[in-house]
Design a protein around this motif. Structure first.
Motif, PDB file in Angstrom:
ATOM      1  N   VAL A  38       0.855  -1.181   0.000  1.00 35.16           N
ATOM      2  CA  VAL A  38       0.000   0.000   0.000  1.00 35.16           C
ATOM      3  C   VAL A  38       0.891   1.231   0.000  1.00 35.16           C
ATOM      4  CG1 VAL A  38      -1.776   1.274   1.237  1.00 35.16           C
ATOM      5  CG2 VAL A  38      -1.832  -1.221   1.217  1.00 35.16           C
ATOM      6  N   LEU A  39       0.827   1.998  -1.091  1.00 36.71           N
ATOM      7  CA  LEU A  39       1.642   3.199  -1.210  1.00 36.71           C
ATOM      8  C   LEU A  39       0.856   4.384  -0.647  1.00 36.71           C
ATOM      9  CD1 LEU A  39       3.032   2.567  -4.793  1.00 36.71           C
ATOM     10  CD2 LEU A  39       3.984   1.872  -2.599  1.00 36.71           C
ATOM     11  N   ARG A  40       1.216   4.817   0.549  1.00 42.38           N
ATOM     12  CA  ARG A  40       0.411   5.815   1.250  1.00 42.38           C
ATOM     13  C   ARG A  40       1.035   7.207   1.229  1.00 42.38           C
ATOM     14  NH1 ARG A  40       0.022   1.277   4.987  1.00 42.38           N
ATOM     15  NH2 ARG A  40      -2.135   0.550   5.089  1.00 42.38           N
ATOM     16  N   ALA A  41       2.146   7.367   0.551  1.00 38.43           N
ATOM     17  CA  ALA A  41       2.882   8.633   0.650  1.00 38.43           C
ATOM     18  C   ALA A  41       2.024   9.830   0.281  1.00 38.43           C
ATOM     19  CB  ALA A  41       4.125   8.580  -0.238  1.00 38.43           C
ATOM     20  N   GLU A  42       1.230   9.710  -0.803  1.00 36.64           N
ATOM     21  CA  GLU A  42       0.443  10.866  -1.237  1.00 36.64           C
ATOM     22  C   GLU A  42      -0.677  11.163  -0.245  1.00 36.64           C
ATOM     23  OE1 GLU A  42      -1.630  12.718  -5.250  1.00 36.64           O
ATOM     24  OE2 GLU A  42      -0.471  10.868  -5.328  1.00 36.64           O
ATOM     25  N   GLY A  43      -1.319  10.108   0.264  1.00 39.56           N
ATOM     26  CA  GLY A  43      -2.370  10.332   1.247  1.00 39.56           C
ATOM     27  C   GLY A  43      -1.834  10.978   2.510  1.00 39.56           C
TER      28      GLY A  43
END
Length: 267
Positions: free
Chosen positions: A199-204
């Motif tokens: 899960v790539l959460r960096a932008e969120g």
């Protein structure tokens, strides 16, 4: 012109009238949780009603979560505090047999989450920001196992729940927290959350950090704009994940290109 008799409203059940009267009594006398209502015999005399009708009215109030009844010595009907969890459970029961989709939930979240964030600004203090930072720390790294993965997804929603706690609009805050709970309980959302994929959460997380910074600066317009963008992005990502789960890759240009990474975000 011919005179027309107005249509009389349907006659209300006696039980419903007594329920409303008891609610009015609670308000007028400023009764608090733990206070006891008049005994059954007193209510029968007050409303000129049978024992069965009074008991039905009390049962209705109990089902609504407004009172609790105790039997035996010192028993009776006591005013109860309606918890947020119980209120949400009652609403969830209403929606149980209805079709509620991720798009339905985000149609409201996109409008309401920016409003609740702005309404919370004036009540946010150092402890509130510490709480938000602590929640972000739960999901700012890859999970070690399936249990941590699930806890991270729930924490992503809890971030918004904490923001709502500081709103000065109780109705708005409750509605936002209810929508967050629906996402936790919705079958298709749960299916998405348990997927064992990175899960790539960096932008969120970046949206959340920017919103916190704007809150601290007292920039209401910026808070509203950032949260609106965050919700729109989260909706797109959740719908992408839903389509992926259903095996529909045609809408996703990354999938069509054979890419392995899919866009992920915090809810």
């Amino acid at each position: 012109m011919t005179n027309q008799n107005p249509i009389a409203p349907p006659r209300r059940k006696r039980t419903d009238e007594i329920v409303d009267a008891i609610k009015q009594t609670i308000i007028v006398h400023r009764l608090q949780p733990g206070d006891r209502l008049p005994q059954e015999r007193q209510l029968m005399e007050q409303f000129a009603a049978s024992r069965g009708t009074v008991r039905e009215a009390l049962k209705s109030l109990e089902v609504q979560g407004l009172i609790r009844t105790r039997t035996g010595p010192g028993g009776g009907a006591f005013l109860e505090t309606m918890s947020e969890s119980r209120a949400m459970s009652l609403l969830s029961n209403y929606l149980f047999a209805k079709t509620v989709t991720i798009a339905d939930i985000y149609a409201l979240r996109k409008v309401l989450e920016p409003l609740v964030a702005v309404s919370a600004m004036g009540n946010m203090d150092a402890r509130a920001y510490d709480r938000l930072d602590a929640i972000i720390a739960i999901y700012d790294h890859e999970p070690a196992d399936a249990q941590e993965r699930w806890e991270q997804r729930m924490a992503e929603l809890d971030f918004h729940g904490v923001v709502a706690e500081y709103s000065d609009n109780a109705l708005l805050a409750f509605t936002c927290r209810f929508l967050q709970r629906l996402l936790k309980d919705l079958a298709v959302a749960r299916d998405i959350y348990i997927q064992p994929k990175p899960v790539l959460r960096a932008e969120g997380i970046e949206y959340q950090r920017r919103m916190i910074a704007a809150m601290k600066q007292g920039e209401a317009d910026a808070v509203h704009h950032i949260m609106a963008e965050h919700m729109a992005y989260a909706e797109r990502s959740m719908l992408d994940l839903q389509a992926e789960l259903a095996g529909d890759f045609l809408h996703d240009p990354v999938a069509r290109a054979g890419g392995d990474k899919k866009r992920r975000t915090t809810p």
